[in-house]
Design an enzyme around this catalytic site. Structure first.
Site, mmCIF file in Angstrom:
data_model
loop_
_atom_site.group_PDB
_atom_site.id
_atom_site.type_symbol
_atom_site.label_atom_id
_atom_site.label_comp_id
_atom_site.label_asym_id
_atom_site.label_seq_id
_atom_site.Cartn_x
_atom_site.Cartn_y
_atom_site.Cartn_z
ATOM 1 N N ARG A 204 28.369 11.800 77.670
ATOM 2 C CA ARG A 204 28.486 13.106 77.030
ATOM 3 C C ARG A 204 27.129 13.796 77.055
ATOM 4 O O ARG A 204 26.137 13.238 76.588
ATOM 5 C CB ARG A 204 28.961 12.951 75.568
ATOM 6 N N HIS B 22 25.689 23.227 72.295
ATOM 7 C CA HIS B 22 25.062 22.278 71.393
ATOM 8 C C HIS B 22 23.820 22.929 70.792
ATOM 9 O O HIS B 22 22.700 22.431 70.973
ATOM 10 C CB HIS B 22 24.715 20.984 72.134
ATOM 11 N N GLU C 165 29.414 20.399 66.404
ATOM 12 C CA GLU C 165 29.052 20.500 64.991
ATOM 13 C C GLU C 165 28.866 21.942 64.525
ATOM 14 O O GLU C 165 27.762 22.350 64.154
ATOM 15 C CB GLU C 165 27.800 19.672 64.719
ATOM 16 N N ASN D 156 31.774 13.566 65.045
ATOM 17 C CA ASN D 156 30.429 12.998 64.941
ATOM 18 C C ASN D 156 30.264 12.462 63.514
ATOM 19 O O ASN D 156 30.509 13.186 62.548
ATOM 20 C CB ASN D 156 29.354 14.047 65.194
ATOM 21 N N TYR E 225 27.810 9.675 60.909
ATOM 22 C CA TYR E 225 26.649 8.793 60.772
ATOM 23 C C TYR E 225 26.599 8.017 59.466
ATOM 24 O O TYR E 225 26.198 6.870 59.447
ATOM 25 C CB TYR E 225 25.354 9.619 60.911
ATOM 26 N N GLU F 101 29.729 11.113 68.512
ATOM 27 C CA GLU F 101 28.365 10.707 68.172
ATOM 28 C C GLU F 101 28.429 9.704 67.027
ATOM 29 O O GLU F 101 29.203 9.872 66.073
ATOM 30 C CB GLU F 101 27.495 11.886 67.705
#
Length: 1929
Positions: free
Chosen positions: A1451, A1496, A1541, A1684, A1686, A1752
């Site tokens: 990606r 992005h 995002e 995405n 985290y 991600e």
């Protein structure tokens, strides 16, 4: 005369001759019968005599006395009234004489007289119906002629054969109604009529007949409790041979001895003689006095007690075991009254015989009681096994009205319609849905045997039917039931407590018959799901309330006002539903589950307003039948409504022209179906009424007019907060007697299932004396009913556990034993006075006349047997314990902070601590003397806020309260101290204060009774002032005085106290009290006094130890120690030997000062002696300031501790320092400097930083320094500066991490840790800081004189730790082995600006990030992406890395400004496009699929100059840009991402301005406008691809949305749960809801932003609106869900001021992180794998399980940390495994996973400081070389294996030769310790560490070279920060 009968029977019952103590009342026989001749005559039965041919000489007797009373008609119904009356006055059994001649006229069992058989069956059934047990005599008097004729001339066994034939017939026909039989009575006549001449032969024939009948009965017909005997008479005239023969023959063929006695008053001697004869022959056998005649007793009528007393005395004298008496003689005196009832029938044959009803009987029984009699208090206890409980109802307490799929109930509807007081609702109520642990915590404190709660029907079946089952609702009840059982509390579960699913009410609710089957299905599910653990079921709670208030008056939902029709219809339906559920359980579940099913009926007691008015009496009875009988009569009597109810309704309808009330009819089948459908009678009762007959009945359809009664109250009855409840305790006793009389008898137990009183929502809410008095009196009335009235009450359940939502009055009435603060979102629960009172009643099982000391054999932890500790040499300088720093100080943060799961040993002891001065108060109470702290605190200015301990927590007066909460915690021990001046007010043993001794005895006994071990400190700083006046601890006199005090304590308490501590923190005494003088006695002599005092303290300790050892240890078997305070110290520079020595020296001065003499050689540490001695010499002193022990003293002190106890709170950093020589000071003598790390979490005490890892190191130091003795942590905790911290997450984090470090020390390091005590039990007086810092697990309100204690969240958390005995690995966190689906996509990601560089190369235009990074102070270190990783020039190197990783996808993003320099298609930069074409070709050549992100974040600056994403023209520009890429690259790219995002673009770029373009001036508008345009731009591009390119290119296109997972900071708080949900709705759902749901924003966002906008004076919402066409165009514009993710945050609600215009204020959520979560290189990123799975599952459930690609996921690092990135390996292993669980266990449609990132790169606002790469990039080398980290190899292996192959299945081919680098496993078992790299590890941990070493060696020489290089700073992800955090950058 009835009273006489009852009294006589009672007298007989309690006679000691029963010999069976407490069981007699249940089994004792009071026998009457047969029917008196007067009654036979009255009932027209006198003509029924023997057939003429059978008449013998005894005809007169037969017709007058015996039961030959059967005609062809059934036995007269009037007999039931007569028999019932006998039962009321205490008769238990009744004699029935079967006439052999009538039953078998021919003597042939094949030819019985059926009419006679049926008649006697009817008679026996009538007896049973009246609750009388028949005692049947098979034959008496003459043998029937037909029998005699057949037996004549034959052997003796001929008679026996005939008799056995008759008995077998009788057993078969009547046996199911009879369990007591007699073969013969009147033996002389029987023997005389036998057709044999020889008297002995007759006796043999009779004996043979009896014995064979006995054998037959027990072999074939006897029930479990069946008995058979023969009636012998003491007055019988038998010759001696016959008498002896019979006596011997019956010895082994009777189950009891049945005697007929004649007692001649005045001739007792003859009576004794005859009785003794029987006793000699038939020894040790139970006796039934079958017939008792008094002769020549003239005083009998006047005083029946004289002969009764005499007979009892006679029998006692002979020590007989009597099981019952004949009471006929006493009935004679009451029979005229009984018989008078039959006169009515004689005089008026048409009249219905009206016997005394149960109500009349009960009312008359009590009517003549005087007030003092009625209100007298009974000192007694309930029967053993009595069940105590408390209750709640689901809608009263649960809240969570729409959580987790719960359906709406009729009560939800009521509240939302505004029909409740002050518009209150039950939406949150007590929040019990989220507070199971809190409620069970309270229950453990209360310690009932039962908890009655209800299941919310709509929580389990949201629509009411089993079409939809809400699993989360089921989970809630499973959790509650399991926690109750774990706490030894039986759940009593109500299926229906008024909260009908609204969906069923729409269909008619309880008026619709179809609801019966629906309810049965619901009950069936509950039985099947919970019935393995639930043994008490209640079908309906108070169905009268449902029918009356819900469908009659309409006060309750559903609010129907129809008392004449709907009310009765509903009751009818409920009764049938109840019966059907009972039968379901009975038929399907009872045999396996062995439970009970009943229902709870509510009833007031009704007392006639005018007792002399018979109409009022009738009205009272009518009221009870309308209230209680309405439901009880069908179930407990005959399956139909009470006759009174039916007759009254019929009468009302006849009187009125229209039908006023319609009472439905039961069919005969329904009656039989309903009757008997309860295993117990649940009764709720609150108050009583005076009832009068209504004046002329009206025809209005109301409850009272239909029933023809009026309700009143006596003005003298105390009023309560509720208008319908007055305090009338005696009504409960009468009601119980009525229920027993009317419904239950001895067959059905009564459970009092609801009793309580409300108080107002004002005044003193805690000290509820009204409720205490109510319970005191009502419970005592229940006790009277049990003990005095023989009512079978089995339980008492107090309403209610907590204050709750009380229907239409909302929260204005408080029924709870625990106060709930509904103003606080935490809904804190505080025990009231009534809770403590009720708890004491439970503990005592009532009101014993004498309360015994609560001593029991406690389940104590095993104190270590005091084996002498080993002789240890003096410590070296530095000590050998320095290996602890060598072992741990080099740990990485990852190794240090990795959370560990496991449990402690079974005998580990958990406790809490307190001290006398801090909690007791009562500073001068009951003769206590003043202490130095009393005097000190009374001087103004000494203590913060001038606080003092005069009252403190008032524990001196609150022993029960403290034990209540200790029990709730579930601690195994309680550590407290004794106040010397409370026991010896003057400090000397000649002044013993017994009140003080009593207090400690009370406390200790209470602890022992609750299996809590007392750990007792003799001295915790509060020296008697009288002793300070003679010098205090500077005087050696105190050695003897302290020993004297200790000796007294050992002698007084040592039989129960097995764990003693002499001194608590002696260093504090010496240094703070006598050194700097901060503590009393305020001696300021820092260089000398501390050493002198410590010297005396050590000698005093040793003296006390030896006193215990010499005088008490052998008998008491306890342990004794002292308890120093220890901070851990970490050397500032661990590699510096001087700092290591300084750290060791600090500890030797702090703790070795006291423990070195005791645990080592009897002397101070050498380093201490050397330092103080040398410094004293340099200070020109003649000798050391440190005193010297003699050799004898050293030997005396050495070894004077059995265990090692200590207190610890924090850690310090220490370094060597050259300190001042003057003034002389213990502090300077140490030659160290200490400080704390400012990053360590702070607390209310300045130097108390939370540094959990220090505890593990400290425990290891003790182990190394003192030979690993048994260790007990006596104090550990954290202070918080706040008045209210019930939601004390900070304290939870503290305990969570500190206890975990203790666990590591025990499990991983082999530390001999035996116990842990939290400080403190409750908030208390914290010395110089007064009440400011709060350390308690329980909050104490010091502003309230009652000092109420409220459990904090930390108390519930700590209780959970105790119950789990540590921190076991949660099941959901267990590692899952397995593989991902085939064709799963494995990818790695980058973005253009972060890696490409070439910022001006080949015609590229400026982007907003070019502009932003060149703006000063925007980026850390002023880093830019000008070169970054130079991927623009390194395609081949990047593709090689990808090939090495074995990814299937890559990606990357395309730089808009590289392709279109000004953002428009006016000019296309072919060089830029060529770069991407070449990259894509290289990827395809390597068989790697490109995943291309269109945007992005790097918007062309030219477009930003036109407004960027705030200008809606950008939608078209973005579409044009996308079309170019589809045209040029689409034939090669099959996976497109429109936007990366969008949240970060909108919020960080245009809201807070911490990302490009850095706009922050419109935080309340710009983010929403930008988000709006981003969504529309995405939709347009999706449609472009879908409509124009998909068919020929065949790719996928969607959007990538980022999101954290949000957990509530307090998962037990609805407000925090809402905040977590709102966090996601404003984050992920902001963009996902329009695209994946309905084309529009979610309702929460729209509502909150609109409401805040309007409140700010705006005319419309700041959130733009989509048009309907836009909604349709946006909805569904996805092919997959790009995610995405985290990390996870803990969220809570924040109310911003209304005037603040921002996204954050609109959302109203703040977040924190859990201190136990591992850190990363980014402050916002904590390692929380569990959140990944939860987020994936949430997306599945929220968006209908779309295909998901994780685009991600990764972790950062900071600093030069090398290539062996175990933390990143751990991160990927954990997170990817959670993804696997989501796929395998949760059914999430996860299609691919992408790691962030391929290589270290430019991390936005933090530049190159933070590095996320699998490959390291050396930014200091112009060639920017890339090198793999260990994590790259690990990720490659996961890809190669497509997951995690199970090692149990053997080596897998996917596992390459190179071992993976793995982190320390979360749960190593207790394996052998292995020495590895300086660490003592379990073998499992060592194996994992070896993997890490292998991985490191694999990059060997290269790694060494790279370590020598200087690294540039790297970065990742500004987009995960909170606005506040980012703004700091």
């Amino acid at each position: 005369m009835e009273l006489i009968c009852k009294t006589v029977i009672f007298f007989l019952l309690v006679s000691p001759s029963t010999g069976i103590e407490g069981e007699f009342a249940q089994n004792f026989i009071a026998i009457a019968g047969p029917l008196p001749s007067e009654l036979v005559n009255r009932l027209h039965l006198q003509n029924q005599v023997l057939p003429k041919e059978d008449q013998g000489p005894a005809v007169a007797l037969i017709t007058s006395a015996h039961d030959y009373l059967c005609q062809q008609d059934p036995v007269a119904p009037e007999l039931l009234q007569y028999f019932s009356h006998l039962r009321e006055i205490g008769v238990t059994h009744y004699k029935v004489f079967l006439p052999w001649a009538c039953i078998l006229p021919k003597g042939d069992a094949r030819k019985p007289d059926e009419a006679q058989v049926q008649c006697y069956q009817k008679l026996l059934k009538t007896l049973v119906a009246a609750d009388l047990r028949p005692v049947v005599v098979l034959h008496h008097q003459h043998v029937p002629r037909a029998v005699a004729a057949q037996a004549v001339g034959r052997k003796a066994n001929a008679f026996a054969d005939l008799f056995v034939e008759y008995t077998e017939f009788s057993f078969r026909v009547f046996g199911d109604l009879v369990d007591v039989w007699l073969t013969f009575s009147d033996l002389p006549e029987v023997l005389e009529s036998l057709p044999y001449d020889d008297p002995q032969y007759r006796a043999q024939a009779l004996a043979a007949a009896h014995k064979r009948a006995y054998t037959l009965y027990h072999e074939k017909y006897s029930p479990a409790d069946g008995k058979l005997s023969i009636a012998l008479g003491m007055g019988h005239v038998l010759n001696s041979a016959s008498s002896e023969l019979l006596s011997v023959s019956f010895q082994d063929s009777v189950d009891f001895l049945s005697l007929s006695l004649q007692y001649y008053c005045g001739n007792e001697t003859d009576f004794y003689k005859k009785l003794r004869e029987f006793q000699n022959v038939l020894k040790d056998i139970e006796i039934l006095i079958f017939s008792l005649k008094f002769l020549d007793c003239g005083s009998m009528e006047e005083n029946p007690f004289i002969p009764v007393a005499a007979i009892v005395t006679a029998i006692n004298k002979e020590e007989t075991h009597t099981i019952g008496y004949d009471v006929n003689e006493f009935l004679a005196f009451s029979s005229p009254h009984v018989l008078s009832k039959t006169n009515v029938l004689q005089e008026n044959p048409d009249a219905v015989l009206a016997p005394r009803s149960s109500y009349q009987t009960v009312w008359e029984m009590f009517a003549k009681q005087s007030e003092s009699e009625r209100d007298s208090f009974l000192q007694d206890v309930f029967p053993s096994g009595f069940l105590w409980g408390t209750s709640t109802g689901a809608f009263n307490v649960e809240g969570a009205w729409a959580e987790d799929g719960k359906g709406e109930s009729i009560w939800d509807q009521l509240g939302h319609a505004g029909h409740v007081y002050m518009n209150q609702t039950a939406d949150v109520a007590c929040d019990s849905y989220y507070k199971t642990s809190y409620d069970v915590y309270l229950l453990r404190g209360l310690h009932p045997q039962l908890y009655k709660f209800s299941v919310s029907w709509p929580r389990i079946f949201p629509t009411g039917t089993n079409e939809i089952i809400n699993c989360k609702g089921v989970d809630y009840y499973n959790q509650l039931i399991n926690q109750l059982l774990d706490s030894n509390i039986e759940p009593m579960v109500t299926l229906f407590h008024w909260d009908l699913p609204q969906a069923l009410q729409v269909l008619g609710g309880w008026q619709n018959d179809s609801i019966i089957d629906t309810f049965v299905n619901y009950a069936d599910f509950c039985f099947a799901t919970f019935g393995d653990r639930v043994k008490f079921w209640i079908t309906f709670h108070e169905p009268w309330v449902i029918s009356y208030a819900g469908y009659g008056t309409g006060e309750h939902p559903p609010g129907i006002t129809d008392p004449g029709v709907a009310s009765y219809k509903v009751a009818h339906t409920i009764l049938k539903a109840h019966a059907k559920v009972w039968h379901l359980y009975n038929d399907k579940y009872r045999s396996q589950q062995l439970g009970k099913v009943g229902l709870v009926l509510n009833s007031d007691w009704a007392e006639p307003k005018t007792p002399t008015n018979s109409e009022d009496v009738k009205a009272s009875e009518r009221y009870l039948q309308f209230m209680l009988g309405w439901f009880a009569h069908p179930i407990f009597v005959n399956g139909d409504y009470p006759d009174i109810l039916k007759a009254q309704i019929q009468e009302v309808n006849l009187q009125c022209s229209a039908t006023v009330a319609q009472l439905p009819l039961f069919t005969e089948e329904e009656k039989s179906w309903v009757k008997g459908t309860a295993d117990f009678f649940g009764l709720s009762h609150y108050t009583s009424h005076l009832v009068s007959a209504a004046p002329n009945g009206t025809c209005t359809s109301s409850y009272q007019s239909i029933g023809n009664f009026s309700l009143h109250v006596d003005p003298a009855w105390p009023q309560t907060a509720s208008s319908w409840i007055h305090v009338v305790p005696w009504g409960l006793r009468r009601l119980l007697k009525f229920v027993s009389q009317e419904y239950t008898g001895t067959k059905i137990p009564i459970y009092i299932a609801g009793n309580g009183v409300p108080t107002e929502d004002a005044g003193d809410l805690i000290n509820d004396t009204l409720r205490v008095d109510y319970f005191h009196r009502y419970i005592n009335e229940a006790l009277k009913a049990v003990k005095l009235d023989a009512v079978d009450v089995r339980s008492y359940i107090a309403r209610s556990l907590v204050d709750g939502f009380e229907g239409p009055v909302g929260y204005s009435l408080k029924f709870g034993l625990h106060h709930v603060n509904f103003e606080d979102s935490n809904r804190p629960r505080t025990p009231k006075a009534s809770a403590y009172f009720y708890s004491s009643v439970i503990e005592k099982n009532g009101f014993p006349s004498k309360v015994l000391d609560r001593l029991s054999t406690p389940v104590l932890f095993d104190p270590p047997m005091p084996s002498k500790l080993p002789n240890l040499p003096a410590s070296e300088v530095p000590s050998k314990a320095k290996i602890v720093w060598e072992k741990f100080s080099s740990q990485t943060d990852f190794e240090r902070d990795m959370y560990f799961y496991g449990t402690f040993p079974e005998d580990f002891t958990w406790g809490v601590s307190s001290s006398a001065y801090q909690i007791e108060g009562g500073w001068d109470a009951d003769g206590k003397g003043p202490s130095i702290w009393d005097n000190f605190t009374h001087v103004p200015g000494n203590i913060k806020n001038n606080d003092n301990g005069d009252i403190a927590c008032d524990s001196y007066h609150k022993v029960e309260e403290d034990i209540y909460l200790l029990r709730a915690l579930g601690v195994k021990n309680y550590h407290f101290s004794l106040s010397w001046s409370r026991i010896f007010p003057s400090g000397w043993n000649n002044s013993v204060n017994r009140h003080g001794v009593d207090y400690y005895n009370h406390l200790i006994n209470g602890l022992i009774a609750n299996n809590i071990t007392p750990i007792v400190t003799l001295y915790h700083w509060d020296l008697p002032q009288a002793l300070q006046d003679i010098g205090g601890w500077e005087s050696s006199t105190l050695i003897d005085l302290f020993d004297s005090f200790a000796d007294f304590c050992f002698q007084t308490f040592g039989d129960r106290v097995k764990f003693w501590i002499t001194f608590h923190e002696p260093q504090v005494i010496a240094w703070l009290g006598y050194g700097i003088g901060a503590f009393p006695p305020n001696v300021n002599d820092p260089g000398n006094a501390p050493y002198r005092v410590a010297h005396i303290l050590l000698k005093a300790h040793a003296r006390v130890y030896h006193t215990y050892d010499d005088k008490y240890r052998a008998s008491q078997g306890g342990v004794i120690a002292l308890c120093p305070n220890i901070d851990w110290v970490e050397p500032r520079t661990p590699s510096n030997p001087r700092d290591i020595e300084a750290a060791d020296r600090y500890l030797q001065f702090l703790v070795g000062w006291f423990t070195h003499p005791i645990f080592k050689n009897g002397d101070y540490p050498d380093v201490m002696k050397w330092k103080v001695g040398n410094r004293s010499e340099v200070q020109n002193l003649p000798s050391s300031r440190l005193p010297v022990f003699t050799a004898e003293e050293r030997e005396y002190i050495r070894g004077t501790a059995d265990v090692f106890c200590f207190s610890t709170y924090t850690t310090k950093i220490v370094t060597h320092a050259t300190t001042r020589l003057r003034p002389f000071s213990y502090e300077y003598d140490q030659e160290v400097l200490t400080k704390v790390d400012s990053s360590w979490p702070s607390s209310a005490i300045t130097d108390h930083r939370a540094v959990a890892w220090g505890l593990r190191r400290l425990l290891n130091w003790i182990k190394e320094e003192y030979g690993n003795p048994p260790i007990y942590i006596i104090e550990n905790g954290v202070g918080i500066k706040t008045k209210s911290d019930v939601d004390d997450s900070t304290r939870i984090f503290y305990y969570k991490t500190y206890i975990d470090e203790a666990l590591k020390a025990y499990k991983l390091d082999g530390v001999n840790l035996r116990g842990y005590n939290a400080w403190s039990f409750m908030d208390n007086f914290e010395w110089l800081n007064g009440y400011d810092p709060r350390f308690g697990l329980h909050q104490v309100d010091f502003d309230n004189p009652n000092r109420p204690r409220t459990p904090k969240r930390s108390a519930v958390y700590y209780a959970e730790i105790i119950r789990n005995n540590g921190i076991p690995l949660p099941k959901e966190d267990e590692f899952l082995y397995g593989e991902f689906p085939k064709n799963f996509s494995w990818s790695v990601a980058t973005s253009a600006y972060q890696i490409e560089g070439g910022w001006r190369a080949d015609g590229k235009g400026l982007s907003i990030w070019d502009q932003f990074s060149h703006t000063p102070l925007k980026i850390s270190n002023d880093d830019t992406g000008d070169v970054a990783c130079d991927s623009y020039h390194k395609i081949e190197e990047d593709v090689e890395m990808l090939k090495s990783l074995k990814v299937s996808h890559y990606r990357f993003s395309i730089s808009w400004s590289r392709v279109l320099p000004d953002g428009t298609t006016r000019y296309i930069n072919e060089m830029g496009l060529s770069y991407y074409e070449r990259l894509i070709d290289a990827l395809l050549a390597a068989n790697i699929m490109p995943q291309v992100t269109l945007y992005h974040w790097d918007l062309p600056q030219a477009l930003q100059n036109l407004g960027g994403w705030e200008n809606d023209t950008i939608v078209q520009r973005f579409k044009e840009y996308a079309e170019l890429l589809f045209q040029r690259l689409g034939h090669k790219v099959k996976f497109w991402i429109t936007l990366n995002e969008p949240y970060n673009t909108a919020y960080f770029g245009y809201g807070v301005g911490t990302a490009a373009p850095g706009i922050s001036v419109r935080p309340g508008r710009a983010p929403y406008v930008v988000g709006h345009n981003l969504i529309k731009a995405h939709a347009e591009v999706w449609h472009l691809y879908n409509e124009t390119y998909r068919a020929k290119q065949g790719g996928l296109i969607s959007i990538t949305i980022n999101s954290d997972w949000a957990e509530p900071r307090n998962p037990h708080n609805q407000e925090d749960v809402d905040a977590a949900r709102r966090y996601l709705q404003f984050f992920l759902d902001w963009f996902a809801h329009p695209i994946f749901k309905n084309g529009d924003y979610n309702e929460v966002m729209k509502t909150r932003i609109r409401e805040r906008s309007l409140a700010q004076g705006l005319s419309q919402s700041r959130l733009p609106e989509f048009t309907e066409s836009e909604k349709q165009r946006i909805k569904g514009t996805y092919d997959y869900f790009g995610l995405n993710h985290y990390t996870t945050v803990l969220t809570y609600n924040v109310n911003y001021p209304a005037g603040v215009l921002s996204y954050d204020s609109d959302r109203g959520v703040a977040s924190v992180t859990d201190r136990s979560w591992l850190n990363s290189g980014s402050f916002w990123l904590k390692v929380t794998p569990f959140g990944f799975r939860k987020l994936l599952r949430w997306i599945k459930n929220e968006y209908n399980n779309p295909p998901i690609y994780v685009t991600e996921n990764g972790i950062s690092e900071r600093g030069a940390l090398g290539f062996n990135d175990t933390w990143r390996t751990h991160y990927y292993r954990s997170y990817i495994n959670e993804a696997l669980k989501a796929v395998v266990l949760d059914g999430v449609d996860l299609r691919g996973y992408t790691a962030w990132t391929l290589m270290d790169n430019f991390e936005w606002a933090v530049g190159f400081d933070e590095r996320f790469g699998l490959y390291h990039v050396n930014f200091t080398d112009p060639t920017l070389p890339r090198r793999p980290k260990a994590s790259a190899r690990f990720y490659s292996q996961i890809i190669n294996c497509n997951g995690f192959p199970d090692p149990a299945a053997g080596p897998h081919p996917c596992l390459g030769p190179e071992p993976e680098a793995l982190p320390t496993d979360a749960t190593p078992g207790a394996a052998d310790s292995v020495r590895f790299l300086g660490l003592d590890l379990t073998s499992q941990s060592a194996e994992i560490a070896l993997y890490v070493l292998f991985a490191l060696s694999a990059v060997g020489a290269l790694g060494l070279a790279l370590f020598a290089c200087m690294y540039g700073k790297l970065s990742r992800r500004s987009h995960k920060r909170s606005p506040m955090e980012l703004s700091k950058l």
